[in-house]
Design a protein around this motif. Structure first.
Motif, short mmCIF file in Angstrom:
data_model
loop_
_atom_site.label_atom_id
_atom_site.label_comp_id
_atom_site.label_asym_id
_atom_site.label_seq_id
_atom_site.Cartn_x
_atom_site.Cartn_y
_atom_site.Cartn_z
N LEU A 180 0.84 -1.19 0.00
CA LEU A 180 0.00 0.00 0.00
C LEU A 180 0.88 1.24 0.00
CD1 LEU A 180 -2.54 -1.32 2.66
CD2 LEU A 180 -2.79 -1.37 0.17
N LEU A 181 0.82 2.02 -1.07
CA LEU A 181 1.64 3.22 -1.20
C LEU A 181 0.91 4.39 -0.56
CD1 LEU A 181 4.16 4.64 -2.36
CD2 LEU A 181 2.85 5.01 -4.47
N GLY A 185 0.13 10.97 3.87
CA GLY A 185 -0.93 10.58 4.78
C GLY A 185 -2.17 10.00 4.15
N ARG A 186 -2.14 9.74 2.84
CA ARG A 186 -3.33 9.14 2.21
C ARG A 186 -2.90 7.95 1.36
NH1 ARG A 186 -4.05 10.09 -3.15
NH2 ARG A 186 -2.60 11.54 -4.12
N LEU A 187 -3.78 6.97 1.28
CA LEU A 187 -3.51 5.81 0.44
C LEU A 187 -3.63 6.22 -1.02
CD1 LEU A 187 -2.95 2.81 0.13
CD2 LEU A 187 -5.41 2.39 0.31
N GLN A 224 -6.54 2.16 7.13
CA GLN A 224 -6.20 2.73 8.44
C GLN A 224 -4.84 2.25 8.92
OE1 GLN A 224 -9.50 1.60 10.92
NE2 GLN A 224 -10.92 3.06 9.97
N ILE A 225 -4.56 0.98 8.74
CA ILE A 225 -3.26 0.44 9.15
C ILE A 225 -2.13 1.13 8.37
CG2 ILE A 225 -1.78 -1.61 9.08
CD1 ILE A 225 -4.32 -3.27 9.63
N ALA A 226 -2.30 1.24 7.06
CA ALA A 226 -1.24 1.81 6.21
C ALA A 226 -0.99 3.27 6.53
CB ALA A 226 -1.63 1.64 4.74
N THR A 227 -2.04 4.06 6.65
CA THR A 227 -1.86 5.50 6.88
C THR A 227 -1.32 5.78 8.29
OG1 THR A 227 -4.21 5.71 7.43
CG2 THR A 227 -3.56 6.21 5.17
N LYS A 228 -1.78 5.01 9.26
CA LYS A 228 -1.27 5.22 10.62
C LYS A 228 0.20 4.81 10.71
CE LYS A 228 -2.05 4.33 15.51
NZ LYS A 228 -2.92 3.70 16.55
N LEU A 235 6.70 9.33 7.62
CA LEU A 235 7.10 9.11 6.24
C LEU A 235 6.08 9.74 5.30
CD1 LEU A 235 8.19 5.35 6.44
CD2 LEU A 235 9.67 7.37 6.48
N GLN A 236 6.55 10.62 4.42
CA GLN A 236 5.67 11.23 3.42
C GLN A 236 5.52 10.33 2.20
OE1 GLN A 236 8.37 13.31 4.99
NE2 GLN A 236 6.69 13.17 6.45
N VAL A 237 6.49 9.45 2.01
CA VAL A 237 6.41 8.40 0.98
C VAL A 237 6.68 7.08 1.68
CG1 VAL A 237 7.36 7.48 -1.16
CG2 VAL A 237 7.23 9.96 -0.83
N ALA A 238 5.72 6.16 1.65
CA ALA A 238 5.88 4.90 2.37
C ALA A 238 5.21 3.77 1.63
CB ALA A 238 5.29 5.01 3.78
#
Length: 282
Positions: A180-181, A185-187, A224-228, A235-238
């Motif tokens: 999930l990229l 802060g958003r998917l 929710q898991i990815a953004t949290k 991280l701004q890119v994750a």
């Protein structure tokens, strides 16, 4: 004034991601550089950083794409410099010494209440017998794209591991995992990776198949898991890896990657257009 972006890598390599950005944003706006081309100069109360003969302050946005272990300490110093000089950069976690350490990442994510699998970091000989329930996954702290990850089917395979520290985790049955990229802060992109034949790892580099989904199709719990997770590690890119147990349906947060690999095939993936728009807005 023309806005300029500098992307830094740790070594010379083919970079279709950056070629795409140059095409979309303009060649004159996007510069590819290498950490080895940087110099950092200090005098009382003053710091200056140069890429070749250009000051880093000439750029409006800097992306520390892949420093690698060799340039990790330099990148931390660069992040502090950017903070002081008000230069936009990411990931901001570099200034807080939060990037590149899988163990401290797991500790932070666990304290944040995220579903990190039960894990033990130790030498193979010190693995508590009470923890062992085979099959077991053993990961080195420097694994990348699935390399350095081993599946242990019984105790005899544990005994054959080299004498070094591993992250041990229970293996969970699955029909693939999610990459999930998360951007700011958003998917932004959702990909399911499905392992190839005779392989337990789902990584595309190891023969796994990639299937991309629309973001709105992804269950809210995964979002929710990815953004949290990205927020906890600043991280701004994750690239956030989540696995769903095919027997219980429980979600497990496997890893958060601050330098995710992008699929360059535009007929398959939306990652490059999404990243280009991300940079354009930045």
């Amino acid at each position: 004034k023309m806005k300029k972006l500098l992307i830094l890598l740790n070594y010379r390599q083919k970079a279709p991601f950056i070629d795409y950005l140059k095409k979309e944003l303009g060649t004159e706006k996007v510069t590819l550089g290498y950490f080895s081309q940087l110099s950092l100069k200090m005098a009382p109360g003053k710091v200056a950083v140069f890429w070749k003969d250009r000051r880093l302050s000439d750029f409006d946005l800097i992306y520390f794409r892949r420093p690698g272990g060799e340039f990790a300490n330099l990148t931390k110093a660069l992040a502090i410099y950017c903070e002081q000089e008000k230069i936009s950069y990411f990931n901001r976690a570099w200034a807080k010494n939060l990037v590149g350490d899988k163990i401290s990442d797991l500790v932070r994510l666990t304290y944040a209440g995220l579903p990190v699998p039960p894990s033990i970091f130790c030498l193979p000989e010190n693995l508590p017998a009470s923890f062992v329930d085979y099959p077991l996954v053993a990961k080195t702290t420097k694994d990348h794209a699935g390399y350095g990850v081993k599946l242990l089917k019984d105790k005899s395979e544990l005994a054959r591991l080299p004498k070094q520290m591993f992250i041990f985790q229970q293996f969970y049955p699955n029909d693939g995992d999610w990459r999930l990229l998360v951007l700011d802060g958003r998917l932004a992109v959702a990909e399911k990776r499905i392992r190839g034949k005779n392989e337990f790892r789902n990584n595309a580099h190891l023969g796994g198949r990639e299937v991309f989904f629309k973001v709105e199709e992804i269950p809210e719990k995964l979002k929710q898991i990815a953004t949290k997770a990205a927020e906890v590690l600043d991280l701004q890119v994750a690239g956030v890896d989540v696995l769903v147990d095919s027997k219980t349906g429980k979600e497990w947060l496997l890893e958060v990657n601050p330098k995710p690999t992008f699929t360059s095939d535009l007929s398959v993936s939306t990652e490059l257009p999404v990243m280009a728009e991300f940079f354009r807005k930045r």
